[in-house]
Design a protein around this motif. Structure first.
Motif, PDB file in Angstrom:
ATOM      1  N   GLY A   1       0.768  -1.230   0.000  1.00 57.90           N
ATOM      2  CA  GLY A   1       0.000   0.000   0.000  1.00 57.90           C
ATOM      3  C   GLY A   1       0.801   1.284   0.000  1.00 57.90           C
ATOM      4  O   GLY A   1       0.252   2.360   0.238  1.00 57.90           O
ATOM      5  N   TYR A   2       2.101   1.209  -0.262  1.00 58.43           N
ATOM      6  CA  TYR A   2       2.925   2.418  -0.289  1.00 58.43           C
ATOM      7  C   TYR A   2       2.924   3.039  -1.678  1.00 58.43           C
ATOM      8  O   TYR A   2       2.853   2.339  -2.681  1.00 58.43           O
ATOM      9  CB  TYR A   2       4.359   2.118   0.156  1.00 58.43           C
ATOM     10  CG  TYR A   2       4.443   1.821   1.629  1.00 58.43           C
ATOM     11  CD1 TYR A   2       4.554   2.844   2.560  1.00 58.43           C
ATOM     12  CD2 TYR A   2       4.369   0.513   2.094  1.00 58.43           C
ATOM     13  CE1 TYR A   2       4.608   2.578   3.914  1.00 58.43           C
ATOM     14  CE2 TYR A   2       4.424   0.236   3.449  1.00 58.43           C
ATOM     15  CZ  TYR A   2       4.542   1.276   4.349  1.00 58.43           C
ATOM     16  OH  TYR A   2       4.588   1.010   5.690  1.00 58.43           O
ATOM     17  N   ASP A   3       2.995   4.349  -1.709  1.00 58.18           N
ATOM     18  CA  ASP A   3       3.023   5.118  -2.949  1.00 58.18           C
ATOM     19  C   ASP A   3       4.474   5.379  -3.326  1.00 58.18           C
ATOM     20  O   ASP A   3       5.130   6.243  -2.751  1.00 58.18           O
ATOM     21  CB  ASP A   3       2.275   6.438  -2.738  1.00 58.18           C
ATOM     22  CG  ASP A   3       2.289   7.343  -3.945  1.00 58.18           C
ATOM     23  OD1 ASP A   3       2.802   6.940  -5.015  1.00 58.18           O
ATOM     24  OD2 ASP A   3       1.790   8.475  -3.828  1.00 58.18           O
ATOM     25  N   ILE A   4       4.993   4.611  -4.307  1.00 60.99           N
ATOM     26  CA  ILE A   4       6.410   4.755  -4.633  1.00 60.99           C
ATOM     27  C   ILE A   4       6.729   6.076  -5.333  1.00 60.99           C
ATOM     28  O   ILE A   4       7.889   6.426  -5.460  1.00 60.99           O
ATOM     29  CB  ILE A   4       6.969   3.562  -5.429  1.00 60.99           C
ATOM     30  CG1 ILE A   4       6.333   3.450  -6.804  1.00 60.99           C
ATOM     31  CG2 ILE A   4       6.853   2.270  -4.642  1.00 60.99           C
ATOM     32  CD1 ILE A   4       7.104   2.538  -7.737  1.00 60.99           C
ATOM     33  N   THR A   5       5.700   6.820  -5.736  1.00 57.73           N
ATOM     34  CA  THR A   5       5.987   8.140  -6.319  1.00 57.73           C
ATOM     35  C   THR A   5       6.509   9.109  -5.254  1.00 57.73           C
ATOM     36  O   THR A   5       7.030  10.161  -5.580  1.00 57.73           O
ATOM     37  CB  THR A   5       4.759   8.754  -7.016  1.00 57.73           C
ATOM     38  OG1 THR A   5       3.758   9.048  -6.052  1.00 57.73           O
ATOM     39  CG2 THR A   5       4.200   7.829  -8.085  1.00 57.73           C
ATOM     40  N   THR A   6       6.391   8.727  -3.981  1.00 58.98           N
ATOM     41  CA  THR A   6       6.908   9.569  -2.896  1.00 58.98           C
ATOM     42  C   THR A   6       8.274   9.086  -2.404  1.00 58.98           C
ATOM     43  O   THR A   6       8.846   9.693  -1.502  1.00 58.98           O
ATOM     44  CB  THR A   6       5.923   9.597  -1.707  1.00 58.98           C
ATOM     45  OG1 THR A   6       5.820   8.276  -1.150  1.00 58.98           O
ATOM     46  CG2 THR A   6       4.549  10.086  -2.132  1.00 58.98           C
ATOM     47  N   LEU A   7       8.780   8.006  -3.001  1.00 59.58           N
ATOM     48  CA  LEU A   7      10.056   7.444  -2.578  1.00 59.58           C
ATOM     49  C   LEU A   7      11.206   8.369  -2.944  1.00 59.58           C
ATOM     50  O   LEU A   7      11.315   8.850  -4.072  1.00 59.58           O
ATOM     51  CB  LEU A   7      10.278   6.083  -3.260  1.00 59.58           C
ATOM     52  CG  LEU A   7      11.571   5.368  -2.910  1.00 59.58           C
ATOM     53  CD1 LEU A   7      11.533   4.880  -1.464  1.00 59.58           C
ATOM     54  CD2 LEU A   7      11.803   4.206  -3.843  1.00 59.58           C
ATOM     55  N   LYS A   8      12.063   8.630  -1.971  1.00 61.86           N
ATOM     56  CA  LYS A   8      13.272   9.425  -2.177  1.00 61.86           C
ATOM     57  C   LYS A   8      14.385   8.776  -1.381  1.00 61.86           C
ATOM     58  O   LYS A   8      14.281   8.635  -0.168  1.00 61.86           O
ATOM     59  CB  LYS A   8      13.090  10.867  -1.700  1.00 61.86           C
ATOM     60  CG  LYS A   8      12.086  11.650  -2.484  1.00 61.86           C
ATOM     61  CD  LYS A   8      11.952  13.041  -1.908  1.00 61.86           C
ATOM     62  CE  LYS A   8      10.777  13.755  -2.541  1.00 61.86           C
ATOM     63  NZ  LYS A   8      10.525  15.050  -1.926  1.00 61.86           N
ATOM     64  N   ILE A   9      15.427   8.367  -2.076  1.00 63.15           N
ATOM     65  CA  ILE A   9      16.580   7.775  -1.418  1.00 63.15           C
ATOM     66  C   ILE A   9      17.807   8.504  -1.930  1.00 63.15           C
ATOM     67  O   ILE A   9      17.984   8.676  -3.139  1.00 63.15           O
ATOM     68  CB  ILE A   9      16.710   6.279  -1.725  1.00 63.15           C
ATOM     69  CG1 ILE A   9      15.512   5.506  -1.168  1.00 63.15           C
ATOM     70  CG2 ILE A   9      18.022   5.717  -1.176  1.00 63.15           C
ATOM     71  CD1 ILE A   9      15.478   4.052  -1.545  1.00 63.15           C
ATOM     72  N   SER A  10      18.655   8.934  -1.018  1.00 65.20           N
ATOM     73  CA  SER A  10      19.914   9.536  -1.427  1.00 65.20           C
ATOM     74  C   SER A  10      20.997   9.096  -0.459  1.00 65.20           C
ATOM     75  O   SER A  10      20.733   8.835   0.717  1.00 65.20           O
ATOM     76  CB  SER A  10      19.832  11.073  -1.481  1.00 65.20           C
ATOM     77  OG  SER A  10      19.651  11.592  -0.191  1.00 65.20           O
ATOM     78  N   ILE A  11      22.177   8.993  -0.979  1.00 62.81           N
ATOM     79  CA  ILE A  11      23.328   8.644  -0.162  1.00 62.81           C
ATOM     80  C   ILE A  11      24.532   9.414  -0.704  1.00 62.81           C
ATOM     81  O   ILE A  11      24.650   9.622  -1.909  1.00 62.81           O
ATOM     82  CB  ILE A  11      23.573   7.119  -0.132  1.00 62.81           C
ATOM     83  CG1 ILE A  11      24.660   6.775   0.872  1.00 62.81           C
ATOM     84  CG2 ILE A  11      23.867   6.587  -1.523  1.00 62.81           C
ATOM     85  CD1 ILE A  11      24.705   5.319   1.226  1.00 62.81           C
TER      86      ILE A  11
END
Length: 86
Positions: A70-80
């Motif tokens: 049920g997660y909205d991957i359009t809100t996914l932000k990953i940075s390193i």
């Protein structure tokens, strides 16, 4: 909708965006001092479908599992960012 995400120097990033002449999708970007190979490592890690020997099938990728829960991957932000010399 924003365009292509940008990565700072020494950073790789996965974030929803839109390339020219493409549909919106998860974009993988890299900044100065990193490489496309580093961004591909991030992409492969998030998209890999693990093999499950007991069922002899491939399971869902991390991204597919998030969507199934049920997660909205359009809100996914990953940075390193790369370590800085001290």
């Amino acid at each position: 909708m924003a365009g292509v995400p940008r990565a700072r120097e020494g950073q790789i990033k996965a974030q929803w965006g839109k390339l020219a002449d493409s549909n919106p999708d998860l974009c993988y970007v890299w900044g100065k001092g990193t490489s496309r190979a580093d961004a591909r490592l991030l992409h492969n890690t998030l998209s890999l479908k693990p093999y499950i020997p007991l069922t002899k099938e491939f399971g869902p990728s991390f991204l597919e599992e998030l969507e199934a829960r049920g997660y909205d991957i359009t809100t996914l932000k990953i940075s390193i960012e790369k370590k800085r010399d001290s």
